[in-house]
Design a protein around this motif. Sequence first.
Motif, PDB file in Angstrom:
ATOM      1  N   ARG A  56     -54.551 -27.823   9.600  1.00  0.00           N
ATOM      2  CA  ARG A  56     -54.617 -28.018   8.153  1.00  0.00           C
ATOM      3  C   ARG A  56     -55.063 -26.761   7.408  1.00  0.00           C
ATOM      4  O   ARG A  56     -54.487 -26.385   6.380  1.00  0.00           O
ATOM      5  N   GLU A  68     -52.409 -24.107   7.483  1.00  0.00           N
ATOM      6  CA  GLU A  68     -51.351 -24.430   6.519  1.00  0.00           C
ATOM      7  C   GLU A  68     -51.742 -23.993   5.116  1.00  0.00           C
ATOM      8  O   GLU A  68     -50.907 -23.490   4.348  1.00  0.00           O
ATOM      9  N   GLY A  90     -47.403 -32.124   3.228  1.00  0.00           N
ATOM     10  CA  GLY A  90     -48.774 -32.115   3.720  1.00  0.00           C
ATOM     11  C   GLY A  90     -48.917 -32.922   4.999  1.00  0.00           C
ATOM     12  O   GLY A  90     -49.354 -32.432   6.026  1.00  0.00           O
ATOM     13  N   GLN A  91     -48.538 -34.185   4.948  1.00  0.00           N
ATOM     14  CA  GLN A  91     -48.551 -35.064   6.114  1.00  0.00           C
ATOM     15  C   GLN A  91     -47.251 -35.853   6.149  1.00  0.00           C
ATOM     16  O   GLN A  91     -46.659 -36.138   5.096  1.00  0.00           O
ATOM     17  N   ASP A 151     -48.557 -31.378   0.015  1.00  0.00           N
ATOM     18  CA  ASP A 151     -49.703 -30.470   0.060  1.00  0.00           C
ATOM     19  C   ASP A 151     -50.036 -30.028  -1.364  1.00  0.00           C
ATOM     20  O   ASP A 151     -49.179 -29.454  -2.047  1.00  0.00           O
ATOM     21  N   ALA A 187     -58.340 -34.430  11.457  1.00  0.00           N
ATOM     22  CA  ALA A 187     -57.013 -34.513  10.823  1.00  0.00           C
ATOM     23  C   ALA A 187     -55.939 -35.148  11.695  1.00  0.00           C
ATOM     24  O   ALA A 187     -54.751 -34.911  11.484  1.00  0.00           O
TER      25      ALA A 187
END
Length: 606
Positions: free
Chosen positions: A277, A280, A497-498, A516, A585
């Motif tokens: 995370r 990123e 983001g996810q 994100d 995460a």
Amino acid sequence: MTSFPEAIPRSEPTPLAAATIPEAFQQVVATYGDQTALRTIDEHVSYTWRELDERVRSLAAGLAGLGLGRGDTVAIILPNTVECHLVDYAAYHIGAVPFAVFNSSPAEQIEHQLRVADCTLVVTQLAFLDKVRAAVAALGDQVRHLVVVDGEVPGTLTLEDLEGAADPAFDVEAAWRAVRADDLSTLIFTSGTTGAPKGAQWSHRTVMAQQRALAAALPLPSIGIISFLPMAHAGGRITSQYMALAHGAAITACPDMAQVPVALARHRPDAFFSVPRLWEKLQVAIELMIAGEADDSHRGALQAALETGKQAVLAAETGSDADPAEVIRLLTEHKEALTLLRPLLGRLGLDRIKAAFVGGAPSASELSVFFRAVGVPMLEAYGLTEGSLNVFNRIEDFKAGTAGKPLPGVELKLGDDGELLAKADLNFVGYRKQPDETAAALDENGWLRTGDIAVIDDDGFVSIVDRKKEIIINSAGKNMSPATIESTIKGESSLIGQLVAVGDRRKYVTALVTLDPEALAVYAKRLGLDGKPESDIVAAPEVRAEVEAAVERGNRRLNSNEQIKKFAILATAWLPDSEELTPTAKLKRRVIHRKYAEQIEALYFD
């Protein structure tokens, strides 16, 4: 299997030769006594190794004065602060077993972990005192001492009170020398995505074997380490506190992840470990700097340099079928391109990094390609609480998208069902008070069942396919890895983001997508949407088109049954240690499927 001895022969008096953590600490003090050991980001508090030793000995004597000794456990419920490291090192010196609890844990989880650990002393701060007191009260008279590091509270001790409890006759030297390699060093509680956290026990042998294995395979720090991951996280301990001991590096304690950019820019570490995370976010920051370059020609040159770097990285991979002459050409061009890109790294404090580690959760192969392209030698790695960090890519021997090769002293094999099995001195020694769970994880020959499905290619690189219990089986009986689907699609755009792949017992695969926040700002500017409310940007057709394009690109790299047919973009971001993500995460799939059941069902409504 290559087996490391309990300690390197004493003819080589180095920290890595030590059998235990306190022995390594004392060797560092003897070797690097006048160098910085531990500091705050602003250096308002800073200890040399010799000064740190004095404070650690004082606190160790205080712990002993309160009745703690070999095998007793000390709970630490603190951010990654100087005090956190002080208490940890002090406990080791009397043979006690320090362990950390995630600060975000509710009182019920704190109570559970204190109970399992048989803890009698807890160290915390004012911000967490109410829930810690609730947990302690639920345990009756088990916890005898509560230490608060940042205030005087009736019924509690300060660190000064703790030091004042010391018996002048207590022999700290004899206490640390009595610690043995097979004594317990710490507990790491699993993240508990499917049940109550289990206390994985590490011995001193576990810790020192890990550091010897890392040192034998990887370039490690001599300047400094940013310690920001929670000490309740296995990676947080291995790559900060323990790694500093192995090499006499300075630890910069960073109590809040939001302060990491400040710590990086000020102290410019030469090694840095993080879960995907944060990497990123740093990628987005670099992309934003390139996109924000006012000079069109310079911006174009930076973008070209980045693309050249990516091509060079892919061509230089172990096992690449690229023409050797082409590889040399690309590497030469990449070296020249780095002169353009390096100033960007300097602004972020990444320009001195010799080894950048990413692990703790699945990451897209594009992440490591990106950072290698800009000059940060990213090493994708694999590990687990029960097996430490045991598989790594190397600087010159790597394959993006794989976890790398086993560290020296680690033996791997695959079970009949593809489960990765590991055997090494750096394996844990069992779950506390759970012999049946221990037997299920460790067989009689020392093989650890990791619970991860993996493949090992002809070059020896390990790829983690998925968690053994998280395989998707669609309505046609096809087995699929959600992690493979997710990382493939995520790697196509930093905007995502996810992403959660859904498809168990379904006729096709769908996905839930979150965006994100930092990348969204970059895309909004590029798409002419900046200045609008974030909710409007998330819902904009242009943004959906960007995600759709990423899904289409990723689908082309997946088997037909794995391809995402539909997706829904959620309006909220998911943060670590939330309903949807663990503190490290990892996706809480059961919670996500339950919480977003309506959105999921809508994706299957024809």
